[in-house]
Design an enzyme around this catalytic site. Sequence first.
Site, PDB file in Angstrom:
ATOM      1  N   LYS A 198       6.228   4.274   3.277  1.00  0.00           N
ATOM      2  CA  LYS A 198       6.539   5.693   3.498  1.00  0.00           C
ATOM      3  C   LYS A 198       7.281   5.913   4.802  1.00  0.00           C
ATOM      4  CE  LYS A 198       3.140   8.153   0.747  1.00  0.00           C
ATOM      5  NZ  LYS A 198       2.090   9.171   0.755  1.00  0.00           N
ATOM      6  N   LYS A 237       5.704   1.879  -8.754  1.00  0.00           N
ATOM      7  CA  LYS A 237       4.597   2.640  -9.336  1.00  0.00           C
ATOM      8  C   LYS A 237       5.040   4.070  -9.658  1.00  0.00           C
ATOM      9  CE  LYS A 237       2.456   4.568  -5.268  1.00  0.00           C
ATOM     10  NZ  LYS A 237       1.401   4.793  -4.353  1.00  0.00           N
ATOM     11  N   LYS A 252       4.511  10.629  -7.156  1.00  0.00           N
ATOM     12  CA  LYS A 252       5.066  11.979  -7.014  1.00  0.00           C
ATOM     13  C   LYS A 252       6.228  12.004  -6.038  1.00  0.00           C
ATOM     14  CE  LYS A 252       0.609  12.711  -4.979  1.00  0.00           C
ATOM     15  NZ  LYS A 252      -0.689  13.234  -5.365  1.00  0.00           N
TER      16      LYS A 252
HETATM   17  P1  TYM Z   1      -2.877  10.155  -4.200  1.00  0.00           P
HETATM   18  O1  TYM Z   1      -2.959  11.621  -4.046  1.00  0.00           O
HETATM   19  O2  TYM Z   1      -1.537   9.507  -4.000  1.00  0.00           O
HETATM   20  O3  TYM Z   1      -3.375   9.721  -5.644  1.00  0.00           O
HETATM   21  C1  TYM Z   1      -4.610  10.175  -6.188  1.00  0.00           C
HETATM   22  C2  TYM Z   1      -5.234   9.062  -7.011  1.00  0.00           C
HETATM   23  O4  TYM Z   1      -4.344   8.623  -8.044  1.00  0.00           O
HETATM   24  C3  TYM Z   1      -4.160   7.218  -7.971  1.00  0.00           C
HETATM   25  N1  TYM Z   1      -2.782   6.884  -8.381  1.00  0.00           N
HETATM   26  C4  TYM Z   1      -2.462   5.982  -9.312  1.00  0.00           C
HETATM   27  N2  TYM Z   1      -3.217   5.183 -10.073  1.00  0.00           N
HETATM   28  C5  TYM Z   1      -2.584   4.368 -10.953  1.00  0.00           C
HETATM   29  N3  TYM Z   1      -1.220   4.329 -11.091  1.00  0.00           N
HETATM   30  C6  TYM Z   1      -0.418   5.112 -10.338  1.00  0.00           C
HETATM   31  N4  TYM Z   1       0.913   5.066 -10.487  1.00  0.00           N
HETATM   32  C7  TYM Z   1      -1.033   5.993  -9.385  1.00  0.00           C
HETATM   33  N5  TYM Z   1      -0.544   6.900  -8.493  1.00  0.00           N
HETATM   34  C8  TYM Z   1      -1.637   7.436  -7.888  1.00  0.00           C
HETATM   35  C9  TYM Z   1      -4.398   6.883  -6.510  1.00  0.00           C
HETATM   36  O5  TYM Z   1      -4.741   5.518  -6.340  1.00  0.00           O
HETATM   37  C10 TYM Z   1      -5.535   7.815  -6.153  1.00  0.00           C
HETATM   38  O6  TYM Z   1      -6.764   7.258  -6.560  1.00  0.00           O
HETATM   39  N6  TYM Z   1      -4.773   8.644   0.162  1.00  0.00           N
HETATM   40  C11 TYM Z   1      -5.108   9.121  -1.169  1.00  0.00           C
HETATM   41  C12 TYM Z   1      -5.942  10.377  -1.169  1.00  0.00           C
HETATM   42  C13 TYM Z   1      -7.202  10.243  -0.393  1.00  0.00           C
HETATM   43  C14 TYM Z   1      -8.364   9.516  -0.770  1.00  0.00           C
HETATM   44  C15 TYM Z   1      -9.284   9.713   0.295  1.00  0.00           C
HETATM   45  C16 TYM Z   1      -8.701   8.735  -1.872  1.00  0.00           C
HETATM   46  C17 TYM Z   1      -7.456  10.807   0.812  1.00  0.00           C
HETATM   47  N7  TYM Z   1      -8.705  10.500   1.229  1.00  0.00           N
HETATM   48  C18 TYM Z   1     -10.540   9.129   0.243  1.00  0.00           C
HETATM   49  C19 TYM Z   1      -9.961   8.168  -1.910  1.00  0.00           C
HETATM   50  C20 TYM Z   1     -10.874   8.365  -0.853  1.00  0.00           C
HETATM   51  C21 TYM Z   1      -3.826   9.429  -1.898  1.00  0.00           C
HETATM   52  O7  TYM Z   1      -2.812   9.731  -1.312  1.00  0.00           O
HETATM   53  O8  TYM Z   1      -3.939   9.439  -3.271  1.00  0.00           O
END
Ligand code: TYM
Length: 330
Positions: free
Chosen positions: A110, A194, A197
């Site tokens: 990023k 992957k 968004k």
């Molecule tokens: P975020 O918002 O990018 O994504 C939310 C969840 O979706 C999963 N995910 C995917 N899984 C499979 N294939 C994909 N292409 C894909 N894209 C997204 C992510 O792995 C996630 O589980 N940093 C985190 C948010 C967060 C968080 C936390 C998660 C903040 N604090 C504490 C767990 C625990 C994030 O940006 O996820």
Amino acid sequence: MRVVSGIQPTGGLHLGNLLGAILRWVRMQDEAECLFFLADMHALTIAVDPAELRANIREMAAALIASGIDPAKATLFRQSAVPAHAELAWILQGTARIGWLERMTQFKEKGGKHKERSSVGLFTYPVLQAADVLLYQATHVPVGEDQKQHLELARDIALKFNNDFDVELFALPEPFIGGGTAARVMSLRDGKAKMSKSDPSEMSRIHLTDSDEDIAQKIRKARTDPEPLPEDPALLDGRPEARNLVGIYAALTGESIEQVLARFAGQGFGTFKPALADAVIAMLSPLRRRLDELRADPAELERILESGAERARTLAAPTLANAYRAVGLA
Ligand code: TYM
């Protein structure tokens, strides 16, 4: 067992989020105490449009409920409504090491070529994420594969803190990554990237809000190769786009890759893609209808988020107090 996980309220919910995380959250609500939150403070680490963020928070809450998160079973809240997340994150900034954060691949991706111009928050983002789960003594954190490294860091931070201050304060969280292909859903335009968004191409992902026609079109135009599907899953090696579409189909229907291939072996994408589109539409269109209903009652959404936050504040208080005490601030 306590389950904690979050999602950033930036952009809409896509098929990667759903298959990689959210549908597993939904299944876990019946088995364990669950806390799910909108990581709105994490959203501040990239450029912010305040009006957009405000709208996205509510929209994401509605999308989670439409997907099956039941506020009567799970605690659903916005991260910023529970100040303990930010407070613990600051304490943990004293524990986390710069070298640990420098190894985080998501920051490298990023931050891109201009790391020195990234926000400091983008760099320390995983420390806030560690606070998110340690605050609640989470034992299981259901996430997609891309979050695994961040959670391993949370474990390292917890271990070092317990060790440095000679306390048994933090439980070590377990990243809980789905089996099969749903753990990493790939872009429809590039089987090596992957589904995300932040991809500029709308054609690369399927949103919860896409119409049936949009879904069918995105799948029709998804990149593939000219070969028919094989019977042996090993023959999908080197065919990342084919593997991804078969994986999505398997995740949607609950079948194994072998079962899907047994049915479609020898057939081309001209047959497979319409079947895949039907499966995606069958899953998403009822969720989309529920989303429309939820959007119609923003006051109810606010009420749900506030009552979740109240409960989360109560659950977070003892661990935060113990952390203050452990470091000598109490
Ligand atoms: P975020 O918002 O990018 O994504 C939310 C969840 O979706 C999963 N995910 C995917 N899984 C499979 N294939 C994909 N292409 C894909 N894209 C997204 C992510 O792995 C996630 O589980 N940093 C985190 C948010 C967060 C968080 C936390 C998660 C903040 N604090 C504490 C767990 C625990 C994030 O940006 O996820």
